[in-house]
Design an enzyme around this catalytic site. Structure first.
Site, PDB file in Angstrom:
ATOM      1  N   LYS A 199      42.989  30.363  35.474  1.00  0.00           N
ATOM      2  CA  LYS A 199      43.193  31.394  36.496  1.00  0.00           C
ATOM      3  C   LYS A 199      42.159  31.155  37.590  1.00  0.00           C
ATOM      4  CE  LYS A 199      43.165  36.493  36.882  1.00  0.00           C
ATOM      5  NZ  LYS A 199      42.447  37.685  36.365  1.00  0.00           N
ATOM      6  N   HIS A 218      37.863  45.515  31.217  1.00  0.00           N
ATOM      7  CA  HIS A 218      38.841  45.021  30.239  1.00  0.00           C
ATOM      8  C   HIS A 218      38.142  44.079  29.268  1.00  0.00           C
ATOM      9  CE1 HIS A 218      38.432  41.708  33.056  1.00  0.00           C
ATOM     10  NE2 HIS A 218      38.939  40.906  32.138  1.00  0.00           N
ATOM     11  N   ASP A 220      39.264  40.352  27.441  1.00  0.00           N
ATOM     12  CA  ASP A 220      40.289  39.323  27.630  1.00  0.00           C
ATOM     13  C   ASP A 220      41.193  39.279  26.404  1.00  0.00           C
ATOM     14  OD1 ASP A 220      39.141  38.732  30.051  1.00  0.00           O
ATOM     15  OD2 ASP A 220      38.127  36.909  29.371  1.00  0.00           O
ATOM     16  N   HIS A 274      34.192  43.721  30.192  1.00  0.00           N
ATOM     17  CA  HIS A 274      33.586  43.277  31.450  1.00  0.00           C
ATOM     18  C   HIS A 274      34.443  43.710  32.636  1.00  0.00           C
ATOM     19  CE1 HIS A 274      36.271  40.108  29.976  1.00  0.00           C
ATOM     20  NE2 HIS A 274      36.439  39.708  31.225  1.00  0.00           N
TER      21      HIS A 274
HETATM   22  O1  LIG Z   1      35.608  36.780  37.980  1.00  0.00           O
HETATM   23  C1  LIG Z   1      35.021  36.896  36.913  1.00  0.00           C
HETATM   24  O2  LIG Z   1      33.831  36.586  36.766  1.00  0.00           O
HETATM   25  C2  LIG Z   1      35.733  37.461  35.712  1.00  0.00           C
HETATM   26  C3  LIG Z   1      37.204  37.622  35.890  1.00  0.00           C
HETATM   27  C4  LIG Z   1      37.863  38.187  34.681  1.00  0.00           C
HETATM   28  O3  LIG Z   1      37.269  38.892  33.918  1.00  0.00           O
HETATM   29  C5  LIG Z   1      39.271  37.861  34.387  1.00  0.00           C
HETATM   30  O4  LIG Z   1      39.941  37.274  35.237  1.00  0.00           O
HETATM   31  O5  LIG Z   1      39.708  38.182  33.255  1.00  0.00           O
HETATM   32 FE   LIG Z   2      38.218  38.894  31.988  1.00  0.00          FE
END
Ligand SMILES: O=C(O)CCC(=O)C(=O)O
Ligand SMILES: [Fe+2]
Length: 332
Positions: A199, A218, A220, A274
């Site tokens: 991503k 959230h 992951d 996070h």
């Molecule tokens: O951008 C970030 O450091 C984390 C992004 C994130 O938590 C996610 O895309 O699940």
């Molecule tokens: Fe994340």
């Protein structure tokens, strides 16, 4: 198309109604809810430490007590990371029309493509972020039609990064396996049932960063997530109910323990909660790779980690069913 892109709004809009769609309730606003003045000093693991037993122990401890850690000296060359950063940035700086050629199709089941909204939005509030998703491994699951054609080196550069990353992932899975009391290769061998999903999060500059979030709080859905950000700090983790900025080390890899690892370990390893904040002066970009089960794969507590004294704490279910509930905020 799923509505306006945050990047477009950030560059054009002065309309209060549109900007209000991003402003969070006070109890969610980072300006009000961050513990300022201290970083969360999450564990830092040195992959070149010759004492391998110690590294295994440190990783297991970090998965158990933190659910997040940094890896330094991970042997992914700096220039591979800096090329990854350049091609991702170049893609997001293309004219909007060109990015839309690989936009996610509304209503499609696939997560892949260029997009904006991800989860069902609580109170209709939007995250200050656009993204691109595509599977990078295994080759049988990859659809190159969704990968950016521009810049032309995008594919080669991303493939090179992901090849290096697989070495890091193997070592992580081996250590996590040992840390659970399993055979060294037991988790690594499960990789046949996993995909690696890249991503790119693109967080444009924001005029009111204290009131909005990038990605809301959230955990992951992955087994683990390995992430590199650009030079802009913005990752926050929750610790004992408070939000902190996570310490930022240039070119360190950030590892998140995800839901599937918490489930597989029957709760011994903890998925980290996070969120991300955005920046007034700088565009933040991050590149997480999610190690996820294939949709039809069933995930539950590992049979060797449950017995009469440790009954399963989580249901066993197909990953696609898990993901559906999570994305639609339906209890598991
Ligand atoms: O951008 C970030 O450091 C984390 C992004 C994130 O938590 C996610 O895309 O699940
Ligand atoms: Fe994340």
């Amino acid at each position: 198309m799923e509505g306006q892109r945050v990047q477009t709004i950030a560059s054009q809009s002065k309309d209060d109604d549109i900007l209000n769609m991003f402003v969070r309730a006070e109890n969610e606003q980072p300006g009000m809810t961050t513990i300022h003045g201290v970083n969360l000093e999450v564990p830092i693991i040195d992959f070149t430490n010759p004492d391998e037993e110690k590294v295994v122990h440190e990783i297991a401890e970090a998965c158990r007590d933190w659910g997040i850690f940094l890896i330094v000296n991970h042997e992914i060359p700096d220039d591979v990371i800096s090329k990854l950063r350049s091609v991702g940035k170049e893609f997001f700086e293309l004219p909007q029309k060109e990015k839309e050629t690989i936009a996610k199709i509304e209503g499609s089941n696939s997560i892949e493509g260029y997009g904006t909204k991800l989860q069902k939005e609580v109170d209709g509030k939007k995250g200050w972020v656009d993204h691109l998703f595509h599977i990078v491994w295994p080759p049988s699951s990859v659809n190159h039609n969704i990968w950016p054609k521009n810049p032309p080196s995008y594919r080669l550069v991303s493939e090179e990064y992901c090849r290096h990353l697989r070495g890091v992932v193997d070592k992580l899975l081996q250590s996590m396996s040992l840390g659970l009391g399993l055979e060294e290769n037991e988790l690594k061998e499960k990789q046949d049932e996993m995909i690696h999903l890249l991503k790119i999060n693109y967080y444009p500059r924001c005029p009111f960063p204290d009131m909005v979030l990038g990605v809301p709080p959230h955990t992951d859905m992955s087994y683990i997530t390995v992430l590199v950000p650009n030079h802009v700090q913005g990752l926050q983790a929750s610790r004992k109910g408070d939000w902190y900025n996570v310490n930022h080390i240039s070119n360190a890899l950030i590892v998140h323990v995800g839901d599937q690892m918490e489930i597989l370990s029957n709760g011994k390893y903890k998925a980290v909660c996070h969120r991300t904040i955005v920046n007034k002066d700088n565009t933040r970009i991050s590149w997480p790779v999610f190690l996820e089960p294939k949709p039809e794969c069933e995930v539950g507590p590992h049979p060797k980690l449950v017995d009469q004294d440790n009954p399963p704490k989580y249901k066993t279910k197909k990953f696609k069913d898990y993901a559906y509930c999570k994305l639609n905020k339906i209890p598991q």
